[in-house]
Scaffold this motif. Structure first.
Motif, short mmCIF file in Angstrom:
data_model
loop_
_atom_site.label_atom_id
_atom_site.label_comp_id
_atom_site.label_asym_id
_atom_site.label_seq_id
_atom_site.Cartn_x
_atom_site.Cartn_y
_atom_site.Cartn_z
N TYR A 1 -6.79 20.34 29.15
CA TYR A 1 -7.58 19.83 30.27
C TYR A 1 -7.01 20.28 31.61
O TYR A 1 -7.73 20.36 32.61
N ILE B 1 -7.47 14.89 34.83
CA ILE B 1 -6.91 15.09 33.49
C ILE B 1 -6.88 13.78 32.72
O ILE B 1 -7.26 13.70 31.54
N ARG C 1 -10.34 12.75 31.45
CA ARG C 1 -10.75 13.47 30.23
C ARG C 1 -9.99 12.97 29.00
O ARG C 1 -10.56 12.83 27.92
#
Length: 597
Positions: free
Chosen positions: A412, A422, A425
């Motif tokens: 990511y 990040i 995700r």
């Protein structure tokens, strides 16, 4: 009233018979009872015979006292040699009380002619007959009483026998009760020891600890010597220098008893004495889990094993075998997880503007492999991402999840260099793919020449910043939720000033949290420990500084959780290509800690 006695001279048997007859008539006329009259006359007759045996003449003195005020008279007789003065007291004297109705005057023996003597003799026979009748009656009574007494004695003897039997029965019952109580107490003691010993051998998941505790528990109270033979520890000498009973136990999986006398224990085979210990009985018990892993050999304290203690020892050996099997499985699981975890720990990059040092320590208690991890890597634009995370739980699953998070974070990071992006995700991935598994994480981004650092956290303990002047403050901006919580969430980026010579400490909760104290006191302790580090130590050897930081934090207790620490220190004379932010203008959220004194 006293009267003068009549004196009868006794010189021959005829005189004695006449005196006896006259006296008998006096006692009969005086109304004496038959038994008393007979006793009186018998005593008189015995004395008269004595006088005849002595030869010579004797005077028999007979005196009848008149009735006194109570209406009773008294008859007295006495004997003395004839011719003595009349005032001399008789040598022998006998008296008898006459009843009130009795009254008689003394008469001399001359009055007792032949006819009178014949009458007296017949009267004496009548008295004798009456006495014999009375004696017969008394004999009948005595016989009856004797029979009753005999029956009573028989009953008493029977009662005594019953009482003795009852006492013996009671004594036997008391002995049986004492024996039962002793057996119950012994059984209770053995069960208590078995429970305590089982807790001791199952409390550890290290087979070395289990093997060390067995002799401590059993010697000298239940065994003189303890030997544990584990097949996996010595495969080349499986049958070498071992008692034959131990070899038989390993081969058959049955407990073996080797001694001169059989023990006759249930489920135990009796063998001859061992050549290695011919004078002491041996009890060789297989240590069984899924399979026979070894043999526990016990040497008796004395000449034999107590049967109850032997049963307890066999049960303890069975539980020890299960504990050893669990320890083996745990150690294999731990070794696999530890190898997996350490294989995924990152080798830290080196940059001219940023120094990095990391430490990872597994827990000292329980399943000591968790999901703590750290990572640091360079981005294509020259920035550096540093991350620390903690997956909930322990063991292989946590270690595998930690590896997945680390791999996903790097993937990511290619799409977004924002720590918050990040984490967003990662949260989305965990929420959809790993149910009931959560994690915390903090990500910091360092850009070359930028005196600030951007960071974002997901339910993770706050980082600490040590400034060049030694002051320390905590990044207490409220973190986001934990990764994987079943809620949609967008994380936010934060920035903090990090001028040259500053140090950012990222860590997991195992470093600061204690069950009895919570997490806040631990964070304060970490801040003071970070402030206490010298500037020279931080500049010249950051790895040593990390070790120095861990010592005051971990020396006081065993660790229930993993510990992960990542130190990020900006170079004191770093060049700045980007805009500089004066220290007093930089955002420094959180509480400050005074320098360690």
């Amino acid at each position: 009233m006293t009267v003068a006695p009549d004196i009868w001279t006794i010189a021959s048997a005829t005189d004695a018979a006449r005196a006896r007859t006259a006296t008998a008539r006096l006692t009969a006329d005086a109304g004496l009872p038959l038994v008393e009259r007979t006793r009186f006359l018998t005593a008189l007759t015995e004395k008269l015979r004595w006088c005849l045996d002595q030869r010579g003449a004797w005077d028999l003195l007979v005196r009848m006292h008149r009735a006194d005020a109570d209406g009773h008279g008294r008859l007295e007789v006495g004997v003395r040699p004839a011719g003595h003065p009349q005032d001399r007291r008789p040598d022998w004297q006998l008296s008898i009380t006459c009843p009130e109705r009795g009254h008689a005057d003394a008469a001399g023996p001359a009055d007792a002619d032949s006819a009178g003597m014949a009458d007296a003799l017949l009267a004496a026979d009548e008295d004798t007959a009456e006495l014999l009748d009375r004696l017969d009656t008394q004999d009948d009574l005595v016989r009856s009483y004797r029979e009753e007494l005999h029956q009573t004695n028989q009953g008493v003897l029977a009662l005594h026998a019953e009482l003795e039997a009852a006492a013996l029965t009671q004594h036997n019952l008391l002995d049986a009760e004492r024996a039962a109580r002793a057996q119950a107490e012994n059984a209770r003691s053995l069960l208590t020891f078995l429970a305590d010993a089982s807790d001791a051998v199952t409390a550890s998941l290290h087979h070395e600890d289990i093997l060390r505790r067995l002799p401590e528990l059993l010697v000298p109270h239940y065994a003189g010597h303890v030997d544990v033979w584990l097949f996996d520890d010595d495969p080349t000498t499986r049958h070498g220098h071992r008692p034959a009973a131990a070899v038989a136990a390993a081969r058959t999986g049955r407990t073996q008893h080797a001694a001169a006398r059989p023990a006759c224990l249930p489920g135990v085979d009796d063998l001859p004495p061992s050549a290695l210990a011919p004078t002491r009985p041996l009890l060789c018990v297989p240590l069984s889990g899924p399979r026979v892993m070894g043999v526990l050999t016990l040497t008796a304290r004395g000449s034999r094993f107590d049967p109850d203690e032997a049963v307890m020892l066999i049960e303890l050996a069975r539980r020890t075998g299960i504990a050893l099997a669990n320890a083996r499985r745990y150690e294999q699981h731990r070794d696999t997880a530890e190898a997996l975890q350490r294989a995924q720990l990152t080798e830290l990059p080196t940059t001219p503007d940023l120094l990095l040092a990391a430490r990872y320590l597994p827990a000292t208690r329980g399943l000591n492999i968790g999901g703590d991890w750290y990572d640091a890597f360079l981005q294509p634009d020259g920035s550096l991402l540093a991350a620390v995370g903690d997956v909930t739980g322990h063991g292989l699953r946590a270690a595998v999840m930690m590896g997945q998070l680390r791999t996903a974070l790097r993937a990511y990071a290619i799409e977004s260099d924002s720590p918050a992006g990040i984490l967003t995700r990662l949260h989305r991935m965990l929420r959809h793919q790993q149910h009931e598994l959560y994690a915390t994480a903090v990500i910091a981004r360092f850009r070359p020449g930028d005196p600030t650092v951007a960071w974002a956290a997901a339910g993770h303990p706050p980082g600490l910043v040590r400034h060049p002047d030694g002051t320390v403050h905590v990044l207490e901006t409220k973190p986001g939720i934990m990764l994987g919580v079943p809620l949609p969430y967008e994380y936010q980026d934060h920035t903090v000033a990090l001028p040259p010579g500053s140090t950012l400490a990222l860590y997991t909760d195992g470093l600061v949290e204690r069950r009895a104290q919570g997490i806040d006191p631990g964070i304060d302790r970490l801040g003071h420990a970070l402030a206490a580090l010298s500037t020279a130590e931080l500049e010249h050897d950051l790895d040593t500084a990390a070790e120095s930081l861990l010592k005051p934090m971990l020396h006081d207790s065993e660790r229930d959780d993993d510990v992960c620490l990542l130190l990020c220190r900006t170079a004191p004379h770093a060049t700045h290509n980007g805009p500089r932010h004066p220290r007093h203008q930089a955002a420094r959220p959180g509480r400050s800690l005074v320098p360690f004194q």
